[in-house]
Design a protein around this motif. Structure first.
Motif, PDB file in Angstrom:
ATOM      1  N   LEU A   1     185.050 -30.817  91.587  1.00  0.00           N
ATOM      2  CA  LEU A   1     185.830 -29.879  92.398  1.00  0.00           C
ATOM      3  C   LEU A   1     187.148 -30.487  92.876  1.00  0.00           C
ATOM      4  CD1 LEU A   1     182.940 -28.286  94.498  1.00  0.00           C
ATOM      5  CD2 LEU A   1     184.097 -27.321  92.505  1.00  0.00           C
TER       6      LEU A   1
ATOM      7  N   GLY B   1     191.187 -31.261  92.963  1.00  0.00           N
ATOM      8  CA  GLY B   1     192.314 -30.346  92.841  1.00  0.00           C
ATOM      9  C   GLY B   1     193.482 -30.920  92.070  1.00  0.00           C
TER      10      GLY B   1
ATOM     11  N   ASN C   1     192.399 -30.920  86.083  1.00  0.00           N
ATOM     12  CA  ASN C   1     191.052 -30.524  86.495  1.00  0.00           C
ATOM     13  C   ASN C   1     190.398 -29.590  85.474  1.00  0.00           C
ATOM     14  OD1 ASN C   1     191.787 -27.833  87.075  1.00  0.00           O
ATOM     15  ND2 ASN C   1     192.115 -28.262  89.248  1.00  0.00           N
TER      16      ASN C   1
ATOM     17  N   GLY D   1     192.799 -20.022  86.865  1.00  0.00           N
ATOM     18  CA  GLY D   1     191.536 -20.219  87.570  1.00  0.00           C
ATOM     19  C   GLY D   1     190.305 -20.042  86.710  1.00  0.00           C
TER      20      GLY D   1
ATOM     21  N   SER E   1     188.615 -30.344  96.722  1.00  0.00           N
ATOM     22  CA  SER E   1     189.652 -29.376  97.080  1.00  0.00           C
ATOM     23  C   SER E   1     188.998 -28.060  97.461  1.00  0.00           C
ATOM     24  CB  SER E   1     190.593 -29.178  95.888  1.00  0.00           C
ATOM     25  OG  SER E   1     191.276 -27.950  95.965  1.00  0.00           O
TER      26      SER E   1
ATOM     27  N   THR F   1     189.888 -25.354  94.866  1.00  0.00           N
ATOM     28  CA  THR F   1     189.104 -25.510  93.626  1.00  0.00           C
ATOM     29  C   THR F   1     187.660 -25.096  93.844  1.00  0.00           C
ATOM     30  OG1 THR F   1     190.532 -27.342  92.944  1.00  0.00           O
ATOM     31  CG2 THR F   1     188.435 -27.109  91.801  1.00  0.00           C
TER      32      THR F   1
ATOM     33  N   THR G   1     187.484 -21.381  93.903  1.00  0.00           N
ATOM     34  CA  THR G   1     187.604 -20.855  92.536  1.00  0.00           C
ATOM     35  C   THR G   1     186.294 -21.018  91.783  1.00  0.00           C
ATOM     36  OG1 THR G   1     189.982 -21.286  92.411  1.00  0.00           O
ATOM     37  CG2 THR G   1     188.790 -21.174  90.325  1.00  0.00           C
TER      38      THR G   1
END
Length: 367
Positions: free
Chosen positions: A210, A212, A216, A222, A248, A251, A254
């Motif tokens: 996860l 950011g 990534n 996304g 993040s 993240t 998302t």
């Protein structure tokens, strides 16, 4: 622990209340709430939840290494965590020293062996291929096979230097030769994250999933990268590994929206981010996932049942009569709490996880 200790009126994760009776360090009985008798009774008045002891799959517990080091019990039972797995602090050169440093600790400890023989003596431990010494790695595993649960490869630009994905290809061979799965740290590229994903197999762990950073696991819209989705389908395990720079909120939000769920939640804790944040403790990290809207049981399963299953130690992830007692006692407090991710993003939660005590290898300790 000798005698008969009753943890009275505790709340189980499933929602029911119970009395848990401990005798000579083992779980003797799980009784109806308010019915048990014993030599010592601690009445939690239905205000405290009990789970099997928390397991942190990613810590740094070799106190000699700075900045990535800490004392075992400071990041273990004192924070409600009964089992920790050191995530590659040491390679073949110092794994014996890590084992020795844990001998007088209360907390249960296992380790991922760094594929670089020097471990985190330097933070570019994969920049010189000569440090990836299979003979020394095999020797370390033969001497400490009960302690080592996998191999750790930190595959990001600052670690691998000019070597790109080559250290991971070597790690893949080490894994095949030893039968030990990989925990792979992901971060800034090169190498490109897609090259990393293509080399991962079932039971390997992606830690820091996860984060950011630009390199990534999600595209600019996304959406999870196709290579990421395929890795999940292959059975690659997703671990949080919060750390100083690897969690993040955007993240994580998302990932939740796209249905990409964690397998395990871990802290990547060491002295600096324990004292100064943004990690602080396992309870603090778990609070962030409650804030994100995950059910309590799913969050706690990530540090009990799921972690124990990956370790092939199901007894660490259950509360069962006859087992040596490893338990975590905690409450969910209704209070405003400021949460920080690894990038300075802030969120305000209205609940937080507070550890009340542990039972570790049969010994009750109030936190």
């Amino acid at each position: 622990m000798t005698g008969r200790l009753v943890l009275k009126n505790v709340r189980m994760l499933e929602g029911n209340a119970a009395d848990i009776i401990l005798e000579n360090g083992t779980i003797k009985e799980i009784a109806l709430p308010g019915t048990a008798t014993g030599d010592e009774i601690i009445d939690y008045e239905d205000k405290v939840v009990v789970s099997s002891g928390w397991i942190d799959m990613h810590v740094h517990a070799f106190p000699e290494f700075d900045p990535y080091g800490d004392d075992v019990d400071e990041i273990g039972y004192k924070t409600g965590v009964t089992t920790i797995i050191d995530a590659g602090s040491t390679g073949a050169d110092r794994i014996s020293d890590l084992v020795s440093s844990c001998e007088n600790s209360k907390t249960n400890v296992f380790a991922f062996l760094n594929i670089s023989r020097i471990g985190l003596k330097r933070i570019d431990e994969l920049s010189d291929i000569s440090w990836l010494d299979e003979a020394e790695l095999r020797k370390a595993i033969s001497e400490h096979g009960d302690f080592i649960v996998g191999l750790k490869a930190r595959i990001s630009k600052s670690v691998v230097g000019p070597n790109g994905v080559e250290p991971l290809k070597i790690a893949r061979k080490f894994s095949a030769d030893t039968g030990l799965p990989l925990m792979v740290h992901i971060g800034s590229g090169p190498p490109d994250i897609r090259e990393v994903l293509d080399l991962l197999e079932k039971q390997d762990i992606i830690t820091h999933y996860l984060n950011g950073k630009a390199n990534n696991l999600f595209d600019e819209n996304g959406e999870p990268l196709p290579e990421f989705s395929k890795a999940i389908e292959r059975g690659v395990h997703l671990d949080v590994g919060h750390g100083t720079a690897s969690f993040s909120f955007p993240t994580a939000e998302t990932a939740k929206k796209k249905g990409i769920r964690f397998n395990t939640i871990s802290t990547d804790i060491y002295r600096r981010n324990r004292v100064n944040g943004p990690v602080f403790s396992m309870a603090s990290v778990l609070t962030k996932f409650l804030y994100l809207g995950y059910p309590l049981k799913e969050v706690i399963d990530a540090v009990t049942v799921n972690a124990a299953a990956w370790l092939h130690k199901p007894e660490l992830g259950r509360i069962a009569v006859g087992d040596i007692a490893n338990l975590t006692l905690f409450s969910i407090e209704d209070e405003s709490t400021l949460l920080l991710d690894s990038e300075g993003e802030k969120r305000m939660a209205d609940k937080r996880v507070v550890v009340k005590g542990v039972v570790i290898n049969g010994e009750f300790i109030e936190c």
